[in-house]
Design an enzyme around this catalytic site. Structure first.
Site, PDB file in Angstrom:
ATOM      1  N   CYS A  18     -16.182 -16.957  -4.591  1.00 54.30           N
ATOM      2  CA  CYS A  18     -15.305 -16.842  -3.436  1.00 54.30           C
ATOM      3  C   CYS A  18     -15.907 -17.686  -2.309  1.00 54.30           C
ATOM      4  O   CYS A  18     -16.141 -18.877  -2.484  1.00 54.30           O
ATOM      5  CB  CYS A  18     -15.155 -15.364  -3.067  1.00 54.30           C
ATOM      6  SG  CYS A  18     -14.156 -14.994  -1.618  1.00 54.30           S
ATOM      7  N   ASP A  54      -4.584 -19.182  -6.989  1.00 53.96           N
ATOM      8  CA  ASP A  54      -5.448 -19.023  -5.819  1.00 53.96           C
ATOM      9  C   ASP A  54      -4.867 -19.759  -4.614  1.00 53.96           C
ATOM     10  O   ASP A  54      -5.013 -20.979  -4.495  1.00 53.96           O
ATOM     11  CB  ASP A  54      -6.850 -19.557  -6.132  1.00 53.96           C
ATOM     12  CG  ASP A  54      -7.866 -19.191  -5.061  1.00 53.96           C
ATOM     13  OD1 ASP A  54      -7.463 -18.723  -3.979  1.00 53.96           O
ATOM     14  OD2 ASP A  54      -9.067 -19.373  -5.322  1.00 53.96           O
ATOM     15  N   HIS A  61      -7.726 -15.500  -7.794  1.00 53.42           N
ATOM     16  CA  HIS A  61      -8.909 -15.567  -6.946  1.00 53.42           C
ATOM     17  C   HIS A  61      -9.715 -14.283  -7.126  1.00 53.42           C
ATOM     18  O   HIS A  61      -9.170 -13.188  -7.058  1.00 53.42           O
ATOM     19  CB  HIS A  61      -8.497 -15.716  -5.480  1.00 53.42           C
ATOM     20  CG  HIS A  61      -9.648 -15.807  -4.542  1.00 53.42           C
ATOM     21  ND1 HIS A  61     -10.350 -16.974  -4.343  1.00 53.42           N
ATOM     22  CD2 HIS A  61     -10.246 -14.872  -3.759  1.00 53.42           C
ATOM     23  CE1 HIS A  61     -11.319 -16.750  -3.466  1.00 53.42           C
ATOM     24  NE2 HIS A  61     -11.273 -15.478  -3.103  1.00 53.42           N
TER      25      HIS A  61
END
Length: 251
Positions: free
Chosen positions: A134, A189, A221
């Site tokens: 992330c 994402d 994501h």
């Protein structure tokens, strides 16, 4: 896999003290170092287990709480299973803390983490590897470009905002990178749209960086995080295979 020893450690930085987790093989020997950058949910059991798994493969793995300026981990009260859509207040608490970690502050901290690894008897001499998740993927790329002499390999998974049009975009450090890079993107994402994926690829190619960027079909994501609603078992397994392959080539 070998037996693993995990320890909580404190790392002095220019701005204070960062709490962190160190996982390493329990044989007392020095092993290649890996700096693992957390996702936005922070240093918690899932990341400790990921560090333990890497340590079981023969690495000394440091996971710093990059939000240490706001307190020691756990900084946020999180449920055992994290579903931001069901609990939108989670991101309402996290986002201001994320925004406060500027690239300048993060890279000042990265220098401290790398110095700590270089001095630790648990870590073998020489450059280290990075992996980030992330927001940690951004930190991984920035660190590889800011401290090229200390980084042999860097990976990032389901990273967002890797190649924006802002002056501190991570892709702009590509010309400084000497490490081999690997990125596993999530194709579901919104924080990394197609144009950013292409911009990152173009920047790395133009700079002559050894790299591989792959898009994981069907992966959202956060696909590596098994304590969240975003977990994707197949993509996570692919991530582990790619990361371990990169580390084995590097060390």
């Amino acid at each position: 896999m070998t037996a693993v020893q995990g320890t909580d450690v404190d790392i002095p930085t220019e701005d204070g003290t960062a709490d962190a987790y160190l996982a390493r093989p329990a044989d007392g020997a020095a092993h290649p170092g890996v700096l693992l950058y957390m996702d936005a949910f922070g240093l918690r059991p899932r990341l400790r287990s990921m560090a333990d798994r890497l340590a079981g493969e023969g690495y000394a793995v440091l996971v710093p709480n990059v939000f240490y300026r706001h307190g020691r981990a756990p900084l946020f009260e999180l449920p055992e299973f994290i579903d931001p859509e069901a609990r939108p207040e989670i991101f309402e608490r996290i986002m201001p803390v994320m925004r406060a970690l500027t690239a300048e502050r993060a890279m000042r901290d990265a220098g401290a983490y790398l110095r700590w690894l270089a001095k630790s008897p648990a870590v073998a001499d020489g450059p280290v590897a990075l992996t980030g998740y992330c927001m940690g993927a951004r930190l991984s790329l920035l660190t590889a470009g800011t401290y090229p002499e200390r980084v042999a390999a860097a990976a990032g998974f389901h990273g967002g905002r890797l190649a924006t049009d802002t002056p501190d975009s991570p892709h702009l450090v590509a010309g400084n990178v000497t490490a081999e890079l690997y990125f596993g993107h999530a194709d579901q994402d919104p924080s990394l749209p197609r144009e950013q994926i292409e911009r990152l690829e173009e920047a790395l190619t133009a700079a002559g960086v050894r790299h591989r960027c792959e898009v994981y079909t069907g992966a959202p994501h956060g696909f590596t995080q098994s304590d969240t609603a975003s977990y994707h078992e197949e993509a996570d397994a692919r991530h582990w295979a790619a990361l371990l392959d990169l580390l084995k080539r590097t060390f």
